[in-house]
Enzyme design. Structure first.
Site: not given
Ligand code: C5P
Length: 219
Positions: A28, A55, A57, A60, A119, A199
């Site tokens: 991604k 990704d 997003k 426009d 989120t 992460r």
């Molecule tokens: O938390 P993590 O590092 O696994 O995040 C992976 C992906 O999840 C991010 O690239 C982002 O697109 C999405 N994300 C999310 N909500 C969050 C943080 C990250 O949907 N609070």
């Protein structure tokens, strides 16, 4: 499994991609890496053997989204995100552009993904996810990015739509800013088709060992 390369440097992204290839088939590329490295990031991940999930997003006017999606398709992205908030006409333009870009480049048919609600948007009312899902499906999006908690409703409303779920963590692990983290097994059992992991592995001292532990026992 999709590896979220949320880094601002293509050298670092390549290093992670090489280390983690045994565990992930999709890379991604998000806004951070795409802003830093542009289309080179897509080419590098394809060369490393990944399908690319772009990704960025899109949100426009329909013409701009359609043309940008066309470029993404031509560059070889297999997945592209757009905000369902942009509405049916914008989503349709994005889907058409994405498919056409891939077709003109002689590539397999890619999948446009709709984002229902971020989120981080804690004020979004509950009815927004089903409304945006309906708009996305009618506009021809092949998949949806959603929280694991929304999977049941989405499966019932749109069973043929691909369900992409971020927020994956090992049981009891650090959640960072993910309010709705679930384990890989929980997400898959709830009906996810593609898990996005960032992460939990990319920040680990040993990313490959973290991936092995995270996916141990996952079918
Ligand atoms: O938390 P993590 O590092 O696994 O995040 C992976 C992906 O999840 C991010 O690239 C982002 O697109 C999405 N994300 C999310 N909500 C969050 C943080 C990250 O949907 N609070």
């Amino acid at each position: 499994m999709a590896l979220a390369l949320d880094v601002d440097d293509l050298v670092e992204a390549n290093r992670l991609a090489q280390q983690l290839r045994p565990w992930f088939g999709v890379a991604k590329v998000g806004l951070e890496l795409f802003t830093a490295a542009g289309p080179d990031a897509i080419g590098a991940m394809i060369d490393a053997g990944y399908e690319v999930f772009l990704d960025i997003k899109l949100h426009d006017i329909p013409t701009t989204v359609g043309k940008s999606a066309n470029v993404a398709g031509a560059l070889g992205a297999s997945y592209l995100t757009m905000h369902a908030h942009g509405g049916a006409t914008m989503l349709r333009a994005g889907v058409d552009g994405f498919l056409e870009g891939a077709r003109n480049a002689g590539l397999p048919e890619p999948t446009a993904l709709a984002i229902t609600v971020l989120t981080s948007d804690e004020e979004a009312p509950a009815h927004i996810v089903p409304n945006r899902l309906r708009v996305a499906v009618e506009a021809g999006c092949g998949g949806i990015v959603c929280a694991a908690a929304d999977l049941k409703d989405i499966r019932e409303m749109a069973p043929r739509t691909m369900r992409v779920v971020p927020g994956i963590r090992a049981a009891g692990a650090e959640r960072h800013d993910q309010p709705k983290a679930v384990t890989p097994t929980e997400a898959l059992q709830a009906g996810a088709n593609l898990l996005v992991v960032g992460r939990a592995v990319t920040l680990a001292d040993d990313p490959a060992a973290a991936a092995a532990a995270l996916f141990a026992g996952v079918e």
